[in-house]
Design an enzyme around this catalytic site. Structure first.
Site, PDB file in Angstrom:
ATOM      1  N   ASP A 118       0.855  -1.185   0.000  1.00  0.00           N
ATOM      2  CA  ASP A 118       0.000   0.000   0.000  1.00  0.00           C
ATOM      3  C   ASP A 118       0.895   1.241   0.000  1.00  0.00           C
ATOM      4  O   ASP A 118       1.711   1.424   0.910  1.00  0.00           O
ATOM      5  CB  ASP A 118      -0.845  -0.061   1.284  1.00  0.00           C
ATOM      6  CG  ASP A 118      -1.837   1.073   1.396  1.00  0.00           C
ATOM      7  OD1 ASP A 118      -1.657   2.125   0.732  1.00  0.00           O
ATOM      8  OD2 ASP A 118      -2.798   0.914   2.168  1.00  0.00           O
ATOM      9  N   ILE A 119       0.713   2.088  -0.975  1.00  0.00           N
ATOM     10  CA  ILE A 119       1.609   3.251  -1.107  1.00  0.00           C
ATOM     11  C   ILE A 119       1.467   4.228   0.059  1.00  0.00           C
ATOM     12  O   ILE A 119       2.414   4.930   0.402  1.00  0.00           O
ATOM     13  CB  ILE A 119       1.390   3.958  -2.464  1.00  0.00           C
ATOM     14  CG1 ILE A 119       2.607   4.794  -2.843  1.00  0.00           C
ATOM     15  CG2 ILE A 119       0.114   4.779  -2.463  1.00  0.00           C
ATOM     16  CD1 ILE A 119       2.637   5.224  -4.293  1.00  0.00           C
TER      17      ILE A 119
ATOM     18  N   TYR B 150      -8.348   3.697 -14.920  1.00  0.00           N
ATOM     19  CA  TYR B 150      -8.104   4.245 -16.253  1.00  0.00           C
ATOM     20  C   TYR B 150      -7.774   3.178 -17.299  1.00  0.00           C
ATOM     21  O   TYR B 150      -7.552   3.502 -18.466  1.00  0.00           O
ATOM     22  CB  TYR B 150      -7.045   5.342 -16.208  1.00  0.00           C
ATOM     23  CG  TYR B 150      -7.576   6.686 -15.722  1.00  0.00           C
ATOM     24  CD1 TYR B 150      -8.922   6.861 -15.408  1.00  0.00           C
ATOM     25  CD2 TYR B 150      -6.745   7.798 -15.592  1.00  0.00           C
ATOM     26  CE1 TYR B 150      -9.416   8.092 -14.963  1.00  0.00           C
ATOM     27  CE2 TYR B 150      -7.231   9.034 -15.160  1.00  0.00           C
ATOM     28  CZ  TYR B 150      -8.569   9.169 -14.838  1.00  0.00           C
ATOM     29  OH  TYR B 150      -9.049  10.387 -14.421  1.00  0.00           O
TER      30      TYR B 150
ATOM     31  N   SER C 222      -2.472   4.888 -14.053  1.00  0.00           N
ATOM     32  CA  SER C 222      -3.383   4.576 -15.175  1.00  0.00           C
ATOM     33  C   SER C 222      -3.749   3.094 -15.295  1.00  0.00           C
ATOM     34  O   SER C 222      -4.575   2.743 -16.146  1.00  0.00           O
ATOM     35  CB  SER C 222      -2.839   5.061 -16.538  1.00  0.00           C
ATOM     36  OG  SER C 222      -2.968   6.459 -16.652  1.00  0.00           O
TER      37      SER C 222
ATOM     38  N   GLY D  30      -9.744   4.302  -6.014  1.00  0.00           N
ATOM     39  CA  GLY D  30      -8.413   3.711  -6.169  1.00  0.00           C
ATOM     40  C   GLY D  30      -7.383   4.290  -5.208  1.00  0.00           C
ATOM     41  O   GLY D  30      -7.676   4.575  -4.040  1.00  0.00           O
ATOM     42  N   VAL D  31      -6.187   4.472  -5.715  1.00  0.00           N
ATOM     43  CA  VAL D  31      -5.098   4.947  -4.871  1.00  0.00           C
ATOM     44  C   VAL D  31      -5.362   6.394  -4.414  1.00  0.00           C
ATOM     45  O   VAL D  31      -5.001   6.792  -3.296  1.00  0.00           O
ATOM     46  CB  VAL D  31      -3.740   4.758  -5.596  1.00  0.00           C
ATOM     47  CG1 VAL D  31      -3.571   5.677  -6.756  1.00  0.00           C
ATOM     48  CG2 VAL D  31      -2.580   4.880  -4.632  1.00  0.00           C
ATOM     49  N   ASP D  32      -6.010   7.169  -5.252  1.00  0.00           N
ATOM     50  CA  ASP D  32      -6.376   8.558  -4.918  1.00  0.00           C
ATOM     51  C   ASP D  32      -7.261   8.576  -3.658  1.00  0.00           C
ATOM     52  O   ASP D  32      -6.994   9.323  -2.695  1.00  0.00           O
ATOM     53  CB  ASP D  32      -7.127   9.135  -6.128  1.00  0.00           C
ATOM     54  CG  ASP D  32      -7.298  10.642  -6.099  1.00  0.00           C
ATOM     55  OD1 ASP D  32      -6.706  11.284  -5.218  1.00  0.00           O
ATOM     56  OD2 ASP D  32      -8.022  11.165  -6.966  1.00  0.00           O
TER      57      ASP D  32
ATOM     58  N   GLY E 268      -5.347   1.131 -13.254  1.00  0.00           N
ATOM     59  CA  GLY E 268      -6.531   0.689 -12.508  1.00  0.00           C
ATOM     60  C   GLY E 268      -7.781   1.153 -13.231  1.00  0.00           C
ATOM     61  O   GLY E 268      -8.093   0.688 -14.331  1.00  0.00           O
TER      62      GLY E 268
ATOM     63  N   ASN F 262      -7.059  12.565 -10.705  1.00  0.00           N
ATOM     64  CA  ASN F 262      -7.755  12.980 -11.935  1.00  0.00           C
ATOM     65  C   ASN F 262      -7.640  14.495 -12.021  1.00  0.00           C
ATOM     66  O   ASN F 262      -7.208  15.150 -11.069  1.00  0.00           O
ATOM     67  CB  ASN F 262      -9.206  12.504 -11.943  1.00  0.00           C
ATOM     68  CG  ASN F 262      -9.998  13.075 -10.793  1.00  0.00           C
ATOM     69  OD1 ASN F 262     -10.189  14.292 -10.696  1.00  0.00           O
ATOM     70  ND2 ASN F 262     -10.425  12.213  -9.885  1.00  0.00           N
TER      71      ASN F 262
HETATM   72  N1  AR6 Z   1      -1.428   1.621  -2.915  1.00  0.00           N
HETATM   73  C1  AR6 Z   1      -0.836   1.308  -4.085  1.00  0.00           C
HETATM   74  N2  AR6 Z   1      -1.515   1.038  -5.209  1.00  0.00           N
HETATM   75  C2  AR6 Z   1      -2.861   1.092  -5.146  1.00  0.00           C
HETATM   76  C3  AR6 Z   1      -3.568   1.406  -3.969  1.00  0.00           C
HETATM   77  C4  AR6 Z   1      -2.794   1.693  -2.813  1.00  0.00           C
HETATM   78  N3  AR6 Z   1      -3.352   2.006  -1.632  1.00  0.00           N
HETATM   79  N4  AR6 Z   1      -4.906   1.374  -4.242  1.00  0.00           N
HETATM   80  C5  AR6 Z   1      -5.025   1.030  -5.542  1.00  0.00           C
HETATM   81  N5  AR6 Z   1      -3.803   0.856  -6.092  1.00  0.00           N
HETATM   82  P1  AR6 Z   1      -6.171   3.642  -9.833  1.00  0.00           P
HETATM   83  P2  AR6 Z   1      -5.798   5.118 -12.371  1.00  0.00           P
HETATM   84  C6  AR6 Z   1      -3.427   0.470  -7.459  1.00  0.00           C
HETATM   85  O1  AR6 Z   1      -7.511   3.196 -10.263  1.00  0.00           O
HETATM   86  O2  AR6 Z   1      -5.975   3.868 -13.156  1.00  0.00           O
HETATM   87  C7  AR6 Z   1      -9.260   7.523  -9.282  1.00  0.00           C
HETATM   88  O3  AR6 Z   1     -10.648   7.590  -9.114  1.00  0.00           O
HETATM   89  C8  AR6 Z   1      -4.450  -0.172  -8.353  1.00  0.00           C
HETATM   90  O4  AR6 Z   1      -4.561  -1.566  -8.050  1.00  0.00           O
HETATM   91  O5  AR6 Z   1      -6.006   4.097  -8.439  1.00  0.00           O
HETATM   92  O6  AR6 Z   1      -4.675   6.054 -12.717  1.00  0.00           O
HETATM   93  C9  AR6 Z   1      -8.670   8.876  -9.673  1.00  0.00           C
HETATM   94  O7  AR6 Z   1      -9.328   9.939  -9.011  1.00  0.00           O
HETATM   95  C10 AR6 Z   1      -3.834   0.067  -9.730  1.00  0.00           C
HETATM   96  O8  AR6 Z   1      -2.858  -0.933 -10.019  1.00  0.00           O
HETATM   97  O9  AR6 Z   1      -5.619   4.858 -10.774  1.00  0.00           O
HETATM   98  C11 AR6 Z   1      -8.914   8.908 -11.148  1.00  0.00           C
HETATM   99  O10 AR6 Z   1     -10.235   9.304 -11.455  1.00  0.00           O
HETATM  100  C12 AR6 Z   1      -3.099   1.395  -9.564  1.00  0.00           C
HETATM  101  O11 AR6 Z   1      -3.065   1.648  -8.157  1.00  0.00           O
HETATM  102  C13 AR6 Z   1      -8.709   7.460 -11.560  1.00  0.00           C
HETATM  103  O12 AR6 Z   1      -9.001   6.688 -10.405  1.00  0.00           O
HETATM  104  C14 AR6 Z   1      -3.780   2.567 -10.228  1.00  0.00           C
HETATM  105  O13 AR6 Z   1      -5.180   2.432 -10.125  1.00  0.00           O
HETATM  106  C15 AR6 Z   1      -7.281   7.199 -11.953  1.00  0.00           C
HETATM  107  O14 AR6 Z   1      -7.168   5.887 -12.439  1.00  0.00           O
END
Ligand code: AR6
Length: 170
Positions: free
Chosen positions: A9-10, A125, A121, A31-33, A123, A23
């Site tokens: 977990d980051i 995206y 991107s 997601g991570v955000d 997840g 975003n």
């Molecule tokens: N630590 C590390 N990686 C993570 C964590 C965490 N706690 N949680 C999820 N991931 P995503 P995107 C991974 O969807 O594709 C948001 O709504 C996840 O498994 O977080 O760039 C934003 O506001 C995946 O491998 O980001 C944007 O609207 C990676 O992080 C949109 O999602 C990225 O997934 C951005 O989408």
């Protein structure tokens, strides 16, 4: 520069800066955000709101990066970058590369020595993770920076294995 992979977990990383896959609204999401804002607390969102008002009324453009402090997280900074939504018909890899380059540039501006990237991107995206990993690793390797510790923090086995494959290629 040392590049390493972490499965986890980051938000728990002890580094100077963590990168957020945000975003363009900078107002949070899933997601991570979502995880970063939840754990970091409201200070991060307050700073994002101020940055929007002062510099990014139309939103932070895809491929750019901007920093805030990190609230309750152990990192000092959160660098918010906006990855491109994956498209099968249009090549957006230059934008994904730009996210990594611009995040390192923001880190250099802050004098950061260590940084953690998620799989931007790959997840919500929708980016195929092997391709996202290749672009991320290739860009970090080829970007001149004073950051000497880069960690990719991968949340799933699939993402970890994809980054491992990308890192094994010269
Ligand atoms: N630590 C590390 N990686 C993570 C964590 C965490 N706690 N949680 C999820 N991931 P995503 P995107 C991974 O969807 O594709 C948001 O709504 C996840 O498994 O977080 O760039 C934003 O506001 C995946 O491998 O980001 C944007 O609207 C990676 O992080 C949109 O999602 C990225 O997934 C951005 O989408």
């Amino acid at each position: 520069m040392k590049i390493s992979l972490v499965r986890g977990d980051i938000t728990e990383q002890e580094v100077d800066a963590i990168v957020n896959a945000a975003n363009s609204s900078l107002l949070g999401g899933g997601g991570v955000d979502g995880a970063i804002h939840r754990k970091g607390g409201p200070e991060i969102l307050d700073e994002c709101r101020k940055l929007r008002a002062s510099h990014y009324a139309g939103g932070l453009p895809t491929g750019q990066a901007v920093a805030t402090t990190a609230g309750r997280l152990s990192a000092k900074w959160v660098i918010h970058t906006v990855g491109p939504v994956y498209s099968a018909s249009e090549d957006r890899s230059a934008q994904l590369a730009s996210c990594h380059r611009e995040s390192l540039r923001a880190a250099d501006d802050l004098g950061v020595a260590s940084i953690a990237f998620p799989a931007v991107s790959a997840g919500i995206y929708g980016w195929p993770v092997d391709d996202a990993a290749r672009i991320a690793v290739g860009t970090v390797r080829s970007t001149p920076t004073n950051v000497n510790d880069v960690r990719f923090v991968l949340f799933t086995d699939e993402a970890y294995e994809a980054y491992e494959r990308a890192l094994m290629k010269p």
